[in-house]
Design an enzyme around this catalytic site. Sequence first.
Site, mmCIF file in Angstrom:
data_model
loop_
_atom_site.group_PDB
_atom_site.id
_atom_site.type_symbol
_atom_site.label_atom_id
_atom_site.label_comp_id
_atom_site.label_asym_id
_atom_site.label_seq_id
_atom_site.Cartn_x
_atom_site.Cartn_y
_atom_site.Cartn_z
ATOM 1 N N GLU A 308 0.816 -1.217 0.000
ATOM 2 C CA GLU A 308 0.000 0.000 0.000
ATOM 3 C C GLU A 308 0.852 1.270 0.000
ATOM 4 O OE1 GLU A 308 -4.098 -1.547 2.029
ATOM 5 O OE2 GLU A 308 -2.579 -0.779 3.410
ATOM 6 N N ASP A 382 -8.367 -8.843 3.761
ATOM 7 C CA ASP A 382 -8.105 -7.738 4.694
ATOM 8 C C ASP A 382 -9.182 -7.634 5.756
ATOM 9 O OD1 ASP A 382 -7.125 -5.482 5.919
ATOM 10 O OD2 ASP A 382 -7.719 -4.097 4.359
ATOM 11 N N GLU A 410 -13.096 -2.119 11.692
ATOM 12 C CA GLU A 410 -13.001 -1.391 10.430
ATOM 13 C C GLU A 410 -14.041 -1.846 9.423
ATOM 14 O OE1 GLU A 410 -9.707 -0.693 6.850
ATOM 15 O OE2 GLU A 410 -9.161 -1.839 8.644
#
Length: 717
Positions: A308, A382, A410
């Site tokens: 990332e 993820d 998240e």
Amino acid sequence: MKKLTLSLLLFVLLCPWLQAEDGYRLWLRYDKVQDEQQLKTYRSQVRELIFPATSQTAMAAREELKEGLSGLLGFTLPEKSSVTQDGALLVGTPTSSRAIARLASNETLKKLGPEGYLLKSGKVNGKNVTVVTANTDQGLLYGVFALLKRIQIHQSLSSLSVEETPALKVRVLNHWDNLDRTVERGYAGFSLWDWHRLPDYLDPRYKDYARANASIGINGTVLTNVNANAQVLTKEYLQKVAALASVFRPYGIKVYLTARFSAPIEIGGLKTADPLNAEVRLWWKKKADEIYTYIPDFGGFLVKANSEGQPGPQNYGRNHADGANMLADALAPHKGIVMWRAFVYDNNVPEDRAKQAYNEFKPLDGQFRENVMVQVKNGAIDFQPREPFHPLFGAMPKTPLAMEFQITQEYLGFATHLAYLAPMYEETLKSDTYARGKGSTVAKVIDGSLEDKSLTGMAGVANIGNDINWTGHPFGQSNWYAFGRLAWDPEAKSEDIAADWLRMTFNNQASFIKAAQSMMMMSREAVVNYMTPLGLHHLMGWSHHYGPGPWIKDKPRADWTSVYYHKADSFGIGFNRTSTGSKALSQYFGPVQEKFENISTCPEEFLLWFHHVSWDHKMKSGRTLWEELCFKYNQGVNQVEQMQALWTQQQGKVDKTRYEQVKSFLAIQNKEAKWWRDACLLYFQQFSKRPIPAQYPKPAHTLEYYQNLEFQFVPGI
């Protein structure tokens, strides 16, 4: 009127669970035992304390024990130098107490290791005693918390013979906290670490944070974001980190930092960060030496590299082992470790993202230094609401692998949705890799027993902020608690953990425990159903990840879009990872491949993870896939409504403040579950061309309405 007021006051005083609570005390609530018979029994079993303490850790344990017993039993325990009566509580190591040395066998102590403890009933000079012992003061601390927990949850202290030792060596929280006090993917306020006031002001909350972690066996904390800032390695910040470490040290908690791979350039003045460059290697060696002058027990580095956009060894044509080993060599003289994250993927690689970590790390098995752990997320994408276990587990027998779970929500509704995550953790840990045949569970991979590894660990991405109750949602505390319990014992059961947490955090009323435990155990499945049922994944909003976004496409990276994953079309939906698709299943061992490859044996909860399935495919329920999708999305909403009904029944059984907060959050969860359901079904209906069955509510708005929603200043980014 005066009589009524007095009666009300007495009622409140006699029912402490109805008094105002803000959640700050977490599960360390040492309120007086309310069951009179139980209290009488405990008072007869614990009448005096013998606890010689000289180290900081032993003194912290004694302070905790005295405070806890004073609150739970309603009186201050007299301290003695030796046993004088029945009901003595004898705490110490065999070296600090001759009596304990006689009661605890060498064989038992050897099994306990450096962190285990023993709770034992026995006799000293003809008197009945309760013994808390361990080989080290850190083990004593854990034993003290275990004894207090038994009283909190009303377990017996009679005929005790409890031996506990942690299955994993490194049990650590990963804080994604930035130096400006924002928290990436944090939903409970700003960072606990007040860098501006450190090192001179030590917030009392730091000690309470350490107590809470020690109480569940967590022995490490990574203070900073994996998207690292090199400034934390400068002298100014190392002094601040050292101040935090001084607070945590008595509680057996080591401090770790995230190392930015490009730090030699950014703060070191070098022109390269090539891990094979002699100057770079020397820079890291000197930096490690410097860190240990400030923090003698510094744990080591956590590294996110070449993922990332983060810098890493691949910037210089090197591999992950080259980068990890450079840092490991710098830390080795000080017995520090490197936790090197396997969360890597590249938008420019024409390969299923689910395969990329395996492809990069599997060839490096055996090339890492002995003080390196490769830290692997529970699933290959993820932290989705449900993922099959990561194929790297079992695939690197020569390399210690640490588990990485996400505690912060998240992808599970942030801090307003009730989602008890222990069942998700347990689901992963119990998954069979078949690496050494049947029974080669993920838990056995990470605890080292499968391949005889001594360096073992589990990391949890923290959900902690500076909100008064630490985690935003009162039930968010249960995920922090459950992570610690499972890091200590990966074989623990999520139902038992939930019951213990409820008793310690709220009260011991049987009817309350039964109802609240039921809520907790259905909550994660509810989230899966109204967000990503049947193996769907990565359907959330762009960037902030708040709310549904199955329509997300045409972004700078294909693997940051939703359409990349669900692949809905006129035929069906789902990502084909079988031998006729991306071949991601080839990364698993044979029996796992065979089960998931065949659409008739693939568990339906992972169906669309591994298969692109026709809308008319017949499910086990007899419904078509489209009908099942509609059923699941609505089932998720119904489960939230069940949770609401159960919580409403708890009014008067818990304090008003937390009751009202949870009630409000459940209302938000209901509203947002319906939003997820309606938006996703309307979007997928474009491809299925089939009606939503008449028995289900019609969507409240049009698809265009949901697609045009915009959100500013969403927390966590």
